[in-house]
Every structure is written in C-alpha cells, then in structure tokens.
Scaffold this active site. Structure first.
Site, PDB file in Angstrom:
ATOM      1  N   LYS A  26       0.838  -1.215   0.000  1.00 21.14           N
ATOM      2  CA  LYS A  26       0.000   0.000   0.000  1.00 21.14           C
ATOM      3  C   LYS A  26       0.867   1.256   0.000  1.00 21.14           C
ATOM      4  O   LYS A  26       0.619   2.190  -0.758  1.00 21.14           O
ATOM      5  CB  LYS A  26      -0.889  -0.015   1.243  1.00 21.14           C
ATOM      6  CG  LYS A  26      -1.401   1.338   1.703  1.00 21.14           C
ATOM      7  CD  LYS A  26      -2.165   1.205   3.008  1.00 21.14           C
ATOM      8  CE  LYS A  26      -2.332   2.456   3.805  1.00 21.14           C
ATOM      9  NZ  LYS A  26      -1.158   3.004   4.455  1.00 21.14           N
ATOM     10  N   ASN A  27       1.888   1.255   0.870  1.00 17.67           N
ATOM     11  CA  ASN A  27       2.656   2.488   1.035  1.00 17.67           C
ATOM     12  C   ASN A  27       3.683   2.718  -0.066  1.00 17.67           C
ATOM     13  O   ASN A  27       4.417   3.709  -0.038  1.00 17.67           O
ATOM     14  CB  ASN A  27       3.300   2.524   2.423  1.00 17.67           C
ATOM     15  CG  ASN A  27       2.243   2.681   3.508  1.00 17.67           C
ATOM     16  OD1 ASN A  27       1.098   3.047   3.224  1.00 17.67           O
ATOM     17  ND2 ASN A  27       2.612   2.392   4.749  1.00 17.67           N
ATOM     18  N   ARG A  97      -2.896  10.714   3.659  1.00 18.74           N
ATOM     19  CA  ARG A  97      -1.720  11.570   3.519  1.00 18.74           C
ATOM     20  C   ARG A  97      -1.289  11.718   2.067  1.00 18.74           C
ATOM     21  O   ARG A  97      -0.203  12.227   1.787  1.00 18.74           O
ATOM     22  CB  ARG A  97      -0.581  11.009   4.383  1.00 18.74           C
ATOM     23  CG  ARG A  97      -1.079  10.719   5.787  1.00 18.74           C
ATOM     24  CD  ARG A  97      -0.027  10.437   6.779  1.00 18.74           C
ATOM     25  NE  ARG A  97       0.931  11.486   6.992  1.00 18.74           N
ATOM     26  CZ  ARG A  97       0.714  12.592   7.704  1.00 18.74           C
ATOM     27  NH1 ARG A  97      -0.449  12.814   8.240  1.00 18.74           N
ATOM     28  NH2 ARG A  97       1.674  13.476   7.859  1.00 18.74           N
ATOM     29  N   CYS A 121      -5.259  11.799  13.614  1.00 19.77           N
ATOM     30  CA  CYS A 121      -5.586  10.393  13.565  1.00 19.77           C
ATOM     31  C   CYS A 121      -5.252   9.769  14.896  1.00 19.77           C
ATOM     32  O   CYS A 121      -4.672  10.416  15.760  1.00 19.77           O
ATOM     33  CB  CYS A 121      -4.894   9.771  12.372  1.00 19.77           C
ATOM     34  SG  CYS A 121      -3.606   8.668  12.675  1.00 19.77           S
ATOM     35  N   ARG A 126       0.972  13.706  13.796  1.00 19.49           N
ATOM     36  CA  ARG A 126       1.380  13.605  12.398  1.00 19.49           C
ATOM     37  C   ARG A 126       1.371  14.954  11.660  1.00 19.49           C
ATOM     38  O   ARG A 126       0.650  15.142  10.679  1.00 19.49           O
ATOM     39  CB  ARG A 126       0.527  12.586  11.666  1.00 19.49           C
ATOM     40  CG  ARG A 126       0.540  11.224  12.325  1.00 19.49           C
ATOM     41  CD  ARG A 126      -0.199  10.193  11.535  1.00 19.49           C
ATOM     42  NE  ARG A 126       0.560   9.676  10.413  1.00 19.49           N
ATOM     43  CZ  ARG A 126       0.086   8.786   9.555  1.00 19.49           C
ATOM     44  NH1 ARG A 126      -1.138   8.342   9.661  1.00 19.49           N
ATOM     45  NH2 ARG A 126       0.837   8.346   8.572  1.00 19.49           N
ATOM     46  N   ASP A 309       4.779  -0.218  11.976  1.00 15.06           N
ATOM     47  CA  ASP A 309       3.586  -0.927  11.490  1.00 15.06           C
ATOM     48  C   ASP A 309       3.656  -2.444  11.746  1.00 15.06           C
ATOM     49  O   ASP A 309       2.711  -3.157  11.446  1.00 15.06           O
ATOM     50  CB  ASP A 309       3.404  -0.667   9.994  1.00 15.06           C
ATOM     51  CG  ASP A 309       3.437   0.809   9.682  1.00 15.06           C
ATOM     52  OD1 ASP A 309       2.408   1.465   9.800  1.00 15.06           O
ATOM     53  OD2 ASP A 309       4.537   1.313   9.355  1.00 15.06           O
ATOM     54  N   ARG A 418      -8.684  -0.791   4.311  1.00 16.86           N
ATOM     55  CA  ARG A 418      -7.952   0.272   3.602  1.00 16.86           C
ATOM     56  C   ARG A 418      -6.581  -0.210   3.190  1.00 16.86           C
ATOM     57  O   ARG A 418      -6.015   0.258   2.216  1.00 16.86           O
ATOM     58  CB  ARG A 418      -7.766   1.481   4.522  1.00 16.86           C
ATOM     59  CG  ARG A 418      -8.856   2.460   4.414  1.00 16.86           C
ATOM     60  CD  ARG A 418      -8.580   3.580   5.330  1.00 16.86           C
ATOM     61  NE  ARG A 418      -7.854   4.618   4.629  1.00 16.86           N
ATOM     62  CZ  ARG A 418      -8.068   5.909   4.847  1.00 16.86           C
ATOM     63  NH1 ARG A 418      -8.955   6.293   5.706  1.00 16.86           N
ATOM     64  NH2 ARG A 418      -7.371   6.814   4.190  1.00 16.86           N
TER      65      ARG A 418
END
Ligand code: EPU
Length: 439
Positions: A26-27, A97, A121, A126, A309, A418
């Site tokens: 995802k990132n 983001r 969040c 952040r 994470d 997500r």
C-alpha cells in the site's frame, strides 16, 4: 470516512496452515500512483493491491484529469495527458496523507495547487511541517489554511533540505518535487524505506537522476521532463509480517508467496528472538514456531529498524510468550491506544508507560505519552467484541481473535480493508474460522 462494509466473526484457537500470496505494498503503490502525475505519458503499474486506499487515490487522480484503466486484477494503466484541475475536492480533507504528496507534481504541471490537509488520527499528531519547510526552501510560496494548503511556484529549484527526522512522507514529497526542479536537491537525513527505494526505481525508469548514499543522503539532479513507465510494486512487508505473526501466534505454518527476506531482516530477527522461525520456499518465505515462545524487547525505529507498522501484531504475539516483554514505540507518540481493548476485553496483561524503556531515550521522552508497553505472558485471550481504531491495530485485533478461545466480533473493518487486500479470503485460505456479516 465510509462505513464498514461488514463485520468479522472469528472463532479462534485454530492453528493457521497453508499459503497466501503477498499483495503489493500500500505504502509504495499509492505513492507511485502520485508519481504518474509527473508525466503526460501512460504509466502501467503491476502488483497494485486492491484495497480501499488505492480506490481513494485513483478517485483523487480522476478528479485531476487522470484516465484510469485496469488491465488486470493488479495492473492499472494511468495517464494524465492534461491536469484538468489544480485542486482536490474538500471531501478528501482529513482522509489520508496522499494529497499532500501531489503538491510537487501539480506545481510542475500547473504552477499552483490547493490540496486538502491530512486529518488528525488515532496514532499521533502527524504534522506536515517538514514537507512544507522543504518545499518552501525549493521556492514554493505556501499559504497554510486550516483544512487545505495553497502552494504556488513558477518552477521549483533545487535546495539542500535537512530533515529533522527521517520522515517517510516528507522524503517522498521532496523527491516528487525535486525530480523536475531546476538544479540539484540534496535531502539529508532522508528516510530510505524499501517503499521509498521502490519509488526511486520507478522515477529512475521515468528518466529521473537520483542517488541514495549510505548516510541517508538522497541527491536528485533535476531533469526537464519525465516519460511513461512500466513498474511492479514491491510486496507489502507489513502484510507479510502480519501473516508471519499469525502463523507463530496460532502455532501453525503459513507460506507467504512473494515475501522478501531482504525487506524483513529486522522483523525476522525479532521473530526469532520470540521463538518464531522461517524458511525460504521456492517463491517466498514460510513462517512457523521454532520453540516455545519467550519474551523479547523490541523498539520501533526508522528503516532499517523495526517498523512501527509491525508493532501491533508483534505485541499481540508477545501476549503468548513466557515472561515480560517491552515494546518501545519511537515513531508515533500515541500508537498503543488499541492495547486497552486487548487488556480489558480479552484479558491480555499489557501495561503502558510514558517512560522510554528501550535502548534509547526517544523523541517522546518525558513528554507524557504512553508509548512503551510492558507485556506479560503467556495469557490465554478471551473472545470479545472489538472495535478497530486504526488500520494496523486492526490486524492486531484480528490476530488476538485468532488466538482467543471462542468467537469474537470485530467492527471498524473499513480501517483494516484500507490497507489489507481481501483479508477475509486470505485468512480463510489458511484455515481461519472467519465469516462476515453485514454491518
Ligand atoms: N513528522 C513530523 N513532521 C513532518 C513529518 C513527519 O513531525 O512533517 C513526524 C511524524 O509525526 C512521526 C514521524 O515524523 O512522528 C514519522 O512520520 P513519517 O513522515 O515517517 O510517516 P508518514 O509518511 O506520515 C508513513 C506511512 C505510515 C508509517 C510511517 C512510518 C504512508 C501513507 N504512511 O507515514 O503507515 O507508519 O510512514 O513508517 O506511507 C500505515 O500504513 O498504517 C501507516 C500509518
């Protein structure tokens, strides 16, 4: 944010066995989609995960004039011959983001942009001060509002930007701004996560000139234009670690096809300290328990450190290990909120403290943030009704439910979905007793 599509019901206590395919990260994929705005030529991305976050980013791109065509289940062709809008609708304010990363590409294409700000969040404040300071150094004129930020620049120019902390997002933002800037940009104290290196590889194929030094310095020599590209996104090392933790926590054996050892070195060391093991397979890695689980001390950090994470599934795994473990979170000040439901509803023994109990005093030292967890185990977990507060905590809860005796229900699944592709099908494929019910 949209409502849950469904709730999960998980009956735990079953060792998970079988194989799953790792999805694309995802990132990495979401940033690579943003990078396609840097050219008017077609770009083809392979290995794009089918997750809500990707749908969101494609929706944003479509608002800006991008043509999006899925060529296969995980292959998407995106082309932005003309950027038709310089702003994103306010419905994207506080959503994720990604819009802030569009500033550089949109400045290059249109000279100005208004992008919605990311929201607060549940994991920490952040801020985006590093992003804005860096772009300002490159010549952008910035008006920072409450819900959006307005930026203008005739042409960005190279600058030496020293990041106060190796921020993933700020590094990506400056990279995306620097590739087409006039002159050379030096980003020192940059983040060098595998997802960033993957973005660099894609940009290099598009024609960018970028070097990454071993001391976290990234040097970008601006070029006047970039072309189309075909690129495959790296596998998701967060999803892979999540399934590894699930294999070890349930005392099963899961092969993750596509898992890359070189992206998991720190994770694999931690897993082995706890009692997990891995073996290389033809096309990935297989995870299992090597010995009875024992406590470990873990500290999250920037790459090549232990990812923040990975912290949630590992914390749940440590509830099953003998002794007292310490997990010191040094990236985000508030990323243990999820622990309360594990303790109060499921019976885990997790004590949070504001103290830095790791090797280093981190940025949150003496600042009243509950950023260190002491976990005592092994503790049998009880089934419970859980509400997911954020994406990564989401897999932590799924894992806790997989370990617990009895049937748990999990809501807030929109957060998990997500970032995890088809988690229900993947977990069912390795024998999890998981069903969904309409939300
Ligand atoms: N920071 C600042 N100012 C800035 C930017 C960052 O103070 O301008 C601070 C942050 O508050 C945080 C630290 O620097 O304390 C690191 O933040 P970073 O910028 O590295 O994080 P990010 O880019 O916002 C990405 C991932 C996160 C992941 C972190 C760390 C995306 C979209 N998000 O966030 O992933 O945890 O890097 O690796 O890539 C997730 O996928 O669930 C997730 C939260």
């Amino acid at each position: 944010m949209a409502a849950d599509r469904h709730l999960y019901r998980i009956t735990g206590g079953v060792p998970l066995r079988g194989a799953v395919q790792a999805s694309g990260a995802k990132n990495a994929a979401t940033k690579q989609l943003v990078a396609t705005l840097l050219t008017d030529e077609p770009c083809v991305l392979h290995g794009v995960p089918r997750i809500l976050e990707v749908d969101l980013v494609l929706g944003m791109l479509a608002e800006l004039g991008t043509e999006v065509t899925w060529l296969g289940e995980h292959t998407v062709r995106v082309c932005t011959p003309k950027v038709t809008s310089t702003s994103l609708s306010s419905s994207y304010s506080g959503v994720n983001r990604i819009p802030i990363l569009m500033m550089g590409p949109l400045l290059h294409r249109r000279g100005e942009t208004v992008v919605p700000l990311p929201g607060g969040c549940t994991i920490g404040k952040r801020p985006i001060d590093f992003h804005l300071a860096g772009l300002s150094q490159m010549g952008a004129d910035i008006v920072d509002g409450t819900r959006s930020v307005k930026v203008r620049a005739n042409r960005l120019s190279g600058a030496h930007v020293h990041l106060p902390f190796p921020s993933v997002g700020a590094t990506e933002n400056l990279l995306l701004a620097a590739v087409l800037a006039k002159g050379t940009t030096v980003i020192s104290n940059a983040a060098v996560e595998p997802e960033i290196v993957d973005l660099v590889l894609m940009l290099q194929k598009m024609g960018a000139l970028i070097t990454i030094d071993i001391d976290r310095t990234i040097v970008v020599s601006g070029v006047s234009e970039l072309g189309g590209v075909e690129h495959r996104t790296v596998p998701d090392r967060i999803e892979i670690a999540s399934f590894a933790a699930a294999a070890v926590a349930t005392n099963g054996r899961i092969q993750v096809r596509g898992a890359r050892q070189d992206h998991l070195i720190t994770f694999l060391n931690a897993l082995r300290h706890i009692g997990g093991e891995f073996t290389e397979t033809e096309d990935g890695l297989e995870f299992f328990r090597g010995r009875p689980l024992t406590a470990a001390d873990i500290e999250t950090g920037v790459h090549p450190g232990f990812m923040t994470d990975w912290q949630q599934p590992i914390t749940v795994l440590l509830t099953q290990a003998a002794g007292t473990s310490v997990v010191h979170e040094t990236i985000y000040e508030d990323r243990f909120g999820y622990a309360e439901q594990l303790s109060t509803a499921m019976g885990a023994e997790i004590e949070l403290t504001t103290k830095c109990l790791g090797a280093t005093a981190c940025r949150w030292h003496a600042r009243d943030f509950l950023h260190t967890a002491k976990i005592s185990g092994p503790t049998p977990l009880k089934a419970a009704d859980l509400v997911i507060p954020d994406l990564r905590a989401g897999f932590g809860y799924v894992l806790a439910a997989l370990v617990a005796e009895g049937t748990s229900t999990i809501s807030g699944t929109r957060y998990l979905e997500r970032g995890y592709e088809d988690p229900v099908a993947k977990l069912a494929a390795v024998g999890a007793r998981i069903t969904t019910q309409p939300a």
